[in-house]
Design a protein around this motif. Structure first.
Motif, PDB file in Angstrom:
ATOM      1  N   VAL A 195       0.848  -1.152   0.495  1.00 55.53           N
ATOM      2  CA  VAL A 195       0.092  -0.187  -0.210  1.00 55.53           C
ATOM      3  C   VAL A 195       1.126   1.068  -0.178  1.00 55.53           C
ATOM      4  N   GLY A 196       1.880   1.174   1.206  1.00 54.41           N
ATOM      5  CA  GLY A 196       3.222   2.107   0.915  1.00 54.41           C
ATOM      6  C   GLY A 196       3.183   2.869  -0.275  1.00 54.41           C
ATOM      7  N   ALA A 197       3.874   1.272  -1.032  1.00 55.50           N
ATOM      8  CA  ALA A 197       4.294   1.735  -2.536  1.00 55.50           C
ATOM      9  C   ALA A 197       4.151   2.610  -3.120  1.00 55.50           C
ATOM     10  N   LEU A 198       2.510   2.019  -3.972  1.00 53.88           N
ATOM     11  CA  LEU A 198       1.102   2.394  -4.295  1.00 53.88           C
ATOM     12  C   LEU A 198       1.123   3.461  -4.164  1.00 53.88           C
ATOM     13  N   ASP A 199       1.417   4.146  -2.948  1.00 53.83           N
ATOM     14  CA  ASP A 199       1.471   5.357  -2.332  1.00 53.83           C
ATOM     15  C   ASP A 199       2.477   6.404  -2.350  1.00 53.83           C
ATOM     16  N   ASP A 200       3.295   5.808  -2.232  1.00 51.44           N
ATOM     17  CA  ASP A 200       5.052   6.314  -3.232  1.00 51.44           C
ATOM     18  C   ASP A 200       5.179   7.579  -4.657  1.00 51.44           C
ATOM     19  N   LEU A 201       4.275   5.812  -5.401  1.00 51.19           N
ATOM     20  CA  LEU A 201       4.689   6.284  -6.817  1.00 51.19           C
ATOM     21  C   LEU A 201       3.582   7.159  -7.088  1.00 51.19           C
ATOM     22  N   LYS A 202       2.001   6.362  -6.816  1.00 50.14           N
ATOM     23  CA  LYS A 202       1.092   7.089  -7.066  1.00 50.14           C
ATOM     24  C   LYS A 202      -0.212   7.708  -6.095  1.00 50.14           C
ATOM     25  N   PRO A 203       0.233   8.891  -5.532  1.00 53.19           N
ATOM     26  CA  PRO A 203      -0.769   9.697  -4.217  1.00 53.19           C
ATOM     27  C   PRO A 203      -1.586   8.958  -4.144  1.00 53.19           C
ATOM     28  N   LEU A 204      -2.148   8.264  -3.027  1.00 55.11           N
ATOM     29  CA  LEU A 204      -3.419   8.165  -2.576  1.00 55.11           C
ATOM     30  C   LEU A 204      -4.123   8.607  -2.036  1.00 55.11           C
ATOM     31  N   ASN A 205      -5.309   8.841  -1.771  1.00 54.37           N
ATOM     32  CA  ASN A 205      -6.719   9.464  -1.850  1.00 54.37           C
ATOM     33  C   ASN A 205      -6.344   9.121  -0.214  1.00 54.37           C
ATOM     34  N   ALA A 206      -6.646  10.362   0.453  1.00 52.16           N
ATOM     35  CA  ALA A 206      -5.862  10.217   2.586  1.00 52.16           C
ATOM     36  C   ALA A 206      -7.364   9.355   2.678  1.00 52.16           C
ATOM     37  N   LYS A 207      -8.380   8.898   2.467  1.00 53.27           N
ATOM     38  CA  LYS A 207      -9.250   7.751   2.523  1.00 53.27           C
ATOM     39  C   LYS A 207      -9.077   6.414   2.332  1.00 53.27           C
ATOM     40  N   ILE A 208      -8.492   6.673   1.281  1.00 52.46           N
ATOM     41  CA  ILE A 208      -8.550   4.576   0.818  1.00 52.46           C
ATOM     42  C   ILE A 208      -7.157   4.674   1.395  1.00 52.46           C
ATOM     43  N   LYS A 209      -6.156   5.262   1.510  1.00 50.38           N
ATOM     44  CA  LYS A 209      -5.125   5.039   2.197  1.00 50.38           C
ATOM     45  C   LYS A 209      -5.170   3.924   3.942  1.00 50.38           C
ATOM     46  N   PRO A 210      -5.764   5.019   4.646  1.00 55.75           N
ATOM     47  CA  PRO A 210      -5.857   3.437   5.806  1.00 55.75           C
ATOM     48  C   PRO A 210      -6.929   2.712   5.337  1.00 55.75           C
ATOM     49  N   LEU A 211      -7.720   2.824   4.348  1.00 53.62           N
ATOM     50  CA  LEU A 211      -8.694   1.567   4.125  1.00 53.62           C
ATOM     51  C   LEU A 211      -8.033   0.445   3.462  1.00 53.62           C
ATOM     52  N   LEU A 212      -6.673   0.869   2.992  1.00 53.36           N
ATOM     53  CA  LEU A 212      -6.543  -0.933   2.291  1.00 53.36           C
ATOM     54  C   LEU A 212      -5.347  -1.366   3.153  1.00 53.36           C
ATOM     55  N   THR A 245      -7.945  18.738  15.575  1.00 48.32           N
ATOM     56  CA  THR A 245      -7.710  19.674  14.862  1.00 48.32           C
ATOM     57  C   THR A 245      -8.715  20.565  13.113  1.00 48.32           C
ATOM     58  N   ILE A 246      -8.002  18.877  12.471  1.00 52.61           N
ATOM     59  CA  ILE A 246      -8.701  19.029  10.992  1.00 52.61           C
ATOM     60  C   ILE A 246     -10.227  18.574  10.992  1.00 52.61           C
ATOM     61  N   GLY A 247     -10.200  17.596  11.885  1.00 56.31           N
ATOM     62  CA  GLY A 247     -11.745  16.851  11.712  1.00 56.31           C
ATOM     63  C   GLY A 247     -12.198  16.438  10.463  1.00 56.31           C
ATOM     64  N   ARG A 248     -10.776  15.332  10.111  1.00 58.57           N
ATOM     65  CA  ARG A 248     -11.433  13.926   8.977  1.00 58.57           C
ATOM     66  C   ARG A 248      -9.788  13.266   9.194  1.00 58.57           C
ATOM     67  N   LEU A 249      -9.771  12.906   8.293  1.00 56.39           N
ATOM     68  CA  LEU A 249      -8.839  12.207   7.993  1.00 56.39           C
ATOM     69  C   LEU A 249      -7.970  13.192   6.500  1.00 56.39           C
ATOM     70  N   TYR A 250      -6.655  13.237   6.403  1.00 56.13           N
ATOM     71  CA  TYR A 250      -6.668  14.289   5.324  1.00 56.13           C
ATOM     72  C   TYR A 250      -4.383  13.771   5.314  1.00 56.13           C
ATOM     73  N   GLU A 251      -4.169  14.706   4.009  1.00 53.08           N
ATOM     74  CA  GLU A 251      -3.261  14.430   3.353  1.00 53.08           C
ATOM     75  C   GLU A 251      -2.287  15.201   3.355  1.00 53.08           C
ATOM     76  N   ARG A 252      -1.002  15.468   3.740  1.00 51.26           N
ATOM     77  CA  ARG A 252      -0.285  16.587   3.888  1.00 51.26           C
ATOM     78  C   ARG A 252      -0.134  17.824   2.991  1.00 51.26           C
ATOM     79  N   ARG A 253      -0.429  17.326   2.108  1.00 48.02           N
ATOM     80  CA  ARG A 253      -0.181  18.353   1.860  1.00 48.02           C
ATOM     81  C   ARG A 253      -1.266  19.195   1.151  1.00 48.02           C
ATOM     82  N   GLU A 254      -2.896  18.532   1.934  1.00 51.35           N
ATOM     83  CA  GLU A 254      -3.748  19.096   1.682  1.00 51.35           C
ATOM     84  C   GLU A 254      -4.307  20.390   2.855  1.00 51.35           C
ATOM     85  N   VAL A 255      -3.673  20.264   3.691  1.00 54.64           N
ATOM     86  CA  VAL A 255      -3.430  20.959   4.677  1.00 54.64           C
ATOM     87  C   VAL A 255      -2.564  22.234   5.270  1.00 54.64           C
TER      88      VAL A 255
END
Lengths: 328, 101
Positions: A87-104, A253-263
């Motif tokens: 899952v991590g390798a997929l995210d490194d090569l093509k960033p996954l959605n903030a909600k999909i990654k924890p689900l995977l 503080t954000i109130g939802r799952l987030y990616e570093r790039r989004e905040v």
């Protein structure tokens, strides 16, 4: 004693040998990340976690060869780390959605359930003792591995913080396993201890390699698996306190799952090369921001504080193990 | 640096002591509790789990509030100090210039 020594040595040596090759490959393939906390913003090879997975796999295979009766246990442990690593390798090569990654990452707990290598009665608490959570516990395993892998992934703000704090957690789990007489915990922890030391040596300030999500997610899942398979759940919760704190405050503080790039970034780089906490109201309240609240610090000092906090929670985790031994 | 580590040590210690106290409370008070007027074992068990869950949520809330307050207070203080330092520098520069003049 020879199996433990072999597990540690093989993992250490395999990671040591493979890390320069992984770094070279990542540079060649232009899989690099920018070190945002340096003034010259150098490009650092990403996905150093691949070398951790190589070391871990070699170590696990060695234990299987030396102790065939542990095959199921070791396979469930390695599969958990490999699934999270994929899952991590997929995210490194093509960033996954903030909600999909924890689900995977929920899938990383599946091998433990399918191979039935967990304690079916549930966790052992200090004071309370052995619980009987036969229905809820299997569900908790799936969630627990997703939590540990994502919590470790979220705590990688400075050079060497993720690798250093996870090395401390592993050392804590080894000491606690010895204290409680949990042999499986000792052997599993030793399998990842060597690769983690190598990752720390290459990732500490100034970083020569970044672990990438392939490293942080697989290490988090492996540590979560050690907690479950070694029956060290509550000890691990205390050892993971800095990671839990970081993830919990960030999410609350954000109130939802987030990616570093989004905040907004919680930390900014000053002219003198020091790091400062932002007063932006929408920035997540992370551990890095909390550490820098008292004033700017150099990255090396901030990373050192992370490791010291981890050592303190490690000492509390060992106390917890002692309480389990005495009261449970 | 020591002050920062001390802050976190206090938070971690507080959280750990609360966890142990909470476990003791669950074991000694909530689990043996006999609820008057409720004879159904299933309902009693659900109420006990709800009470324990409530205790855990209160623990998390308390933990969050302490850290939040600690963070904003520390940030405010450090910003005030840095502003004071900048003003002091400006004043010193001004005094030096006026002396030279």
């Amino acid at each position: 004693m020879s199996v433990e020594l072999a597990a540690f040595t093989v993992g250490f040596a395999s990671s040591l040998l493979s890390m320069p090759l992984v770094m070279k490959l990542m540079k060649k393939k232009r899989i690099v990340g920018i070190d945002m906390h340096k003034k010259n913003r150098p490009s650092i090879p990403e996905m150093g976690g691949v070398a951790v997975l190589i070391g871990l796999s070699a170590s696990v295979l060695t234990v299987i060869l030396l102790m065939p009766e542990k095959t199921r246990l070791m396979i469930s442990f390695l599969s958990a780390a490999l699934i999270a690593g994929t899952v991590g390798a997929l995210d490194d090569l093509k960033p996954l959605n903030a909600k999909i990654k924890p689900l995977l990452t929920l899938f990383s707990g599946m091998p433990i359930l399918l191979l039935g290598t967990y304690n079916p009665r549930g966790p052992i608490f200090p004071i309370i003792g052995q619980t009987r959570l036969t229905v809820i516990y299997p569900l908790m395993i799936v969630v627990a591995l997703a939590v540990t892998s994502n919590a470790v992934n979220m705590m990688d703000p400075f050079n060497g913080t993720m690798s250093g704090t996870c090395t401390v957690i592993t050392a804590t789990l080894i000491i606690s396993s010895l204290l409680l007489g949990r042999y499986d915990g000792v052997i599993l922890s030793l399998c990842i201890f060597g690769p983690l030391i190598i990752l720390y040596l290459f990732n500490r300030y100034p970083a020569k390699v970044f672990s990438g999500d392939v490293g942080s997610l697989s290490i988090g899942a492996a540590l979560g698996a050690i907690a479950i398979l070694g029956r060290l759940e509550i000890v691990a919760v205390v050892a993971f306190a800095p990671q839990i704190m970081n993830a919990f405050y960030g999410l609350s503080t954000i109130g939802r799952l987030y990616e570093r790039r989004e905040v907004p970034r919680p930390v900014t780089l000053l002219e003198d090369g020091k790091l400062m906490a932002t007063s932006h109201p929408d920035a997540p309240l992370t551990l890095a921001r909390m550490i820098l609240a008292r004033g700017p610090l150099h990255e090396r000092e901030a990373a050192r504080i992370f490791i010291i906090i981890s050592i303190i929670s490690g000492i509390l985790a060992i106390f917890t193990a002692y309480l389990i031994k005495v009261t449970a | 640096m020591i002050r920062r580590i001390f802050d976190f040590t206090l938070i971690l210690l507080f959280m750990w002591i609360c966890m142990i106290l909470g476990l003791w409370l669950i074991n000694e008070v909530i689990v043996p509790l006999e609820l008057p007027g409720i004879n159904n074992r299933f309902i009693t068990a659900i109420l006990k789990v709800a009470a324990s869950g409530g205790l855990a949520l209160f623990w998390l809330w308390l933990w969050r509030e302490i850290v939040k307050r600690m963070f904003w207070r520390a940030l405010k203080k450090s910003q005030e100090e840095s502003m004071k330092r900048t003003e002091d520098k400006k004043n010193k520069k001004f005094l030096k210039m006026s002396d030279e003049y």
